[in-house]
Design an enzyme around this catalytic site. Sequence first.
Site, PDB file in Angstrom:
ATOM      1  N   SER A 222     -33.927  87.617 -10.193  1.00  0.00           N
ATOM      2  CA  SER A 222     -34.762  87.053 -11.258  1.00  0.00           C
ATOM      3  C   SER A 222     -35.628  88.172 -11.808  1.00  0.00           C
ATOM      4  O   SER A 222     -35.966  89.116 -11.071  1.00  0.00           O
ATOM      5  CB  SER A 222     -35.645  85.956 -10.666  1.00  0.00           C
ATOM      6  OG  SER A 222     -36.700  85.653 -11.544  1.00  0.00           O
TER       7      SER A 222
ATOM      8  N   TYR B  88     -41.841  83.365  -4.785  1.00  0.00           N
ATOM      9  CA  TYR B  88     -40.496  83.459  -5.370  1.00  0.00           C
ATOM     10  C   TYR B  88     -40.144  84.924  -5.649  1.00  0.00           C
ATOM     11  O   TYR B  88     -39.038  85.391  -5.341  1.00  0.00           O
ATOM     12  CB  TYR B  88     -40.486  82.629  -6.650  1.00  0.00           C
ATOM     13  CG  TYR B  88     -39.190  82.618  -7.411  1.00  0.00           C
ATOM     14  CD1 TYR B  88     -38.088  81.901  -6.946  1.00  0.00           C
ATOM     15  CD2 TYR B  88     -39.063  83.302  -8.623  1.00  0.00           C
ATOM     16  CE1 TYR B  88     -36.903  81.880  -7.666  1.00  0.00           C
ATOM     17  CE2 TYR B  88     -37.881  83.278  -9.346  1.00  0.00           C
ATOM     18  CZ  TYR B  88     -36.806  82.565  -8.865  1.00  0.00           C
ATOM     19  OH  TYR B  88     -35.630  82.546  -9.580  1.00  0.00           O
TER      20      TYR B  88
HETATM   21  P1  NDP Z   1     -31.201  74.772  -9.751  1.00  0.00           P
HETATM   22  O1  NDP Z   1     -32.460  74.312  -9.106  1.00  0.00           O
HETATM   23  O2  NDP Z   1     -30.706  74.087 -10.951  1.00  0.00           O
HETATM   24  O3  NDP Z   1     -30.026  74.786  -8.654  1.00  0.00           O
HETATM   25  C1  NDP Z   1     -30.260  75.347  -7.393  1.00  0.00           C
HETATM   26  C2  NDP Z   1     -29.019  75.212  -6.553  1.00  0.00           C
HETATM   27  O4  NDP Z   1     -29.343  75.703  -5.228  1.00  0.00           O
HETATM   28  C3  NDP Z   1     -28.582  73.771  -6.407  1.00  0.00           C
HETATM   29  O5  NDP Z   1     -27.175  73.675  -6.495  1.00  0.00           O
HETATM   30  C4  NDP Z   1     -29.052  73.407  -5.017  1.00  0.00           C
HETATM   31  O6  NDP Z   1     -28.168  72.469  -4.416  1.00  0.00           O
HETATM   32  C5  NDP Z   1     -28.953  74.739  -4.272  1.00  0.00           C
HETATM   33  N1  NDP Z   1     -29.824  74.720  -3.097  1.00  0.00           N
HETATM   34  C6  NDP Z   1     -31.175  74.681  -3.068  1.00  0.00           C
HETATM   35  N2  NDP Z   1     -31.612  74.567  -1.799  1.00  0.00           N
HETATM   36  C7  NDP Z   1     -30.506  74.550  -1.021  1.00  0.00           C
HETATM   37  C8  NDP Z   1     -30.277  74.424   0.384  1.00  0.00           C
HETATM   38  N3  NDP Z   1     -31.299  74.290   1.249  1.00  0.00           N
HETATM   39  N4  NDP Z   1     -29.017  74.433   0.838  1.00  0.00           N
HETATM   40  C9  NDP Z   1     -27.972  74.545  -0.015  1.00  0.00           C
HETATM   41  N5  NDP Z   1     -28.115  74.672  -1.339  1.00  0.00           N
HETATM   42  C10 NDP Z   1     -29.362  74.653  -1.834  1.00  0.00           C
HETATM   43  O7  NDP Z   1     -31.414  76.338 -10.009  1.00  0.00           O
HETATM   44  P2  NDP Z   1     -30.831  77.328 -11.121  1.00  0.00           P
HETATM   45  O8  NDP Z   1     -29.437  76.981 -11.440  1.00  0.00           O
HETATM   46  O9  NDP Z   1     -31.839  77.444 -12.186  1.00  0.00           O
HETATM   47  O10 NDP Z   1     -30.886  78.711 -10.314  1.00  0.00           O
HETATM   48  C11 NDP Z   1     -29.740  79.330  -9.753  1.00  0.00           C
HETATM   49  C12 NDP Z   1     -30.165  80.724  -9.300  1.00  0.00           C
HETATM   50  O11 NDP Z   1     -30.628  81.475 -10.430  1.00  0.00           O
HETATM   51  C13 NDP Z   1     -31.332  80.705  -8.299  1.00  0.00           C
HETATM   52  O12 NDP Z   1     -31.113  81.694  -7.311  1.00  0.00           O
HETATM   53  C14 NDP Z   1     -32.533  81.064  -9.161  1.00  0.00           C
HETATM   54  O13 NDP Z   1     -33.538  81.676  -8.399  1.00  0.00           O
HETATM   55  C15 NDP Z   1     -31.909  82.014 -10.172  1.00  0.00           C
HETATM   56  N6  NDP Z   1     -32.661  82.114 -11.430  1.00  0.00           N
HETATM   57  C16 NDP Z   1     -32.784  81.041 -12.275  1.00  0.00           C
HETATM   58  C17 NDP Z   1     -33.491  81.160 -13.469  1.00  0.00           C
HETATM   59  C18 NDP Z   1     -33.639  80.025 -14.427  1.00  0.00           C
HETATM   60  O14 NDP Z   1     -34.348  80.191 -15.452  1.00  0.00           O
HETATM   61  N7  NDP Z   1     -33.032  78.879 -14.201  1.00  0.00           N
HETATM   62  C19 NDP Z   1     -34.116  82.435 -13.864  1.00  0.00           C
HETATM   63  C20 NDP Z   1     -33.954  83.485 -12.898  1.00  0.00           C
HETATM   64  C21 NDP Z   1     -33.242  83.328 -11.747  1.00  0.00           C
HETATM   65  P3  NDP Z   1     -28.606  71.184  -3.561  1.00  0.00           P
HETATM   66  O15 NDP Z   1     -29.994  70.782  -3.992  1.00  0.00           O
HETATM   67  O16 NDP Z   1     -27.533  70.210  -3.888  1.00  0.00           O
HETATM   68  O17 NDP Z   1     -28.543  71.660  -2.142  1.00  0.00           O
END
Ligand code: NDP
Length: 246
Positions: A144, A157
């Site tokens: 990020s 974060y």
């Molecule tokens: P979302 O919150 O939409 O999705 C997060 C995903 O991570 C979900 O599929 C969730 O699945 C999974 N997850 C979270 N906790 C767990 C767990 N304990 N075990 C297994 N899976 C888990 O996030 P984004 O799509 O926005 O983000 C994706 C990546 O991109 C992240 O690493 C984020 O830090 C990074 N990012 C995002 C930005 C943005 O603007 N959106 C900007 C910069 C970086 P479930 O809950 O089903 O387990």
Amino acid sequence: MAGRLSGRLAVVTGASRGIGYQIAKGLAAEGAHVIAVARTVGGLEELDDEIKSAGGSTTLVPLDLTDMGGIDRLGGAIADRWGKLDVFVANAGLLGVLAPIGHIEAKTFEKTVTVNITATWRLIRSLDPLLRKSDAGRAIVMSSGAAHSAKAFWALYAATKAADEALVRSWANETMNSALRVNSVNPGATRTAMRAQAMPGEDPKTLPTAREVAARIVPLAFPDVTETGKLFDVRQNRFLDYRDPA
Ligand code: NDP
């Protein structure tokens, strides 16, 4: 399915929604068999339906990434069934909380570190031997802009994402002489649940969709990628070089 990843095997974490869901779809559309990891079975099943109706294939792995034994078993199961892995996308992540450092609850701090850093390390440890068996192993770890911006209230974060980048850079140096290429990705602000949690007042329509962002990330899994140990910036659509340490 025919495509740039035809016959290849990919693991995508956080594939139940957001950017990971779209990366999983994009890899499958290029012919990869996608092992989709997340906790939410409904989201994984929706992904499975979409990929199968487009002619692709998946294996669904409902797994909480705080379960370190589960991560080890995933690596063991892939070794037993396929004997190698071609693509690993470490995308799952948590925002934790935006708060002054002194106000972060220990429980929140520890859970965010566990999912964002410890699980990433544990996955790397489990999957690295399988990725090295591929003739074109590719690992993509989601970072990020927060890792570099040091904004007030983003410390938790930001620290986890900076740690992930450090893991990637060392891993790249360790695997420099193999076929494995490993890079971090900064997707930039993207229209997802995590972004809405971070910026509740923002109009999501002003942001690129997860699908648009994923379309730029999927090619990092292709066999012709040569860069390793770099940060790919989605907005700029290019790899950035880290400065050498002073
Ligand atoms: P979302 O919150 O939409 O999705 C997060 C995903 O991570 C979900 O599929 C969730 O699945 C999974 N997850 C979270 N906790 C767990 C767990 N304990 N075990 C297994 N899976 C888990 O996030 P984004 O799509 O926005 O983000 C994706 C990546 O991109 C992240 O690493 C984020 O830090 C990074 N990012 C995002 C930005 C943005 O603007 N959106 C900007 C910069 C970086 P479930 O809950 O089903 O387990």
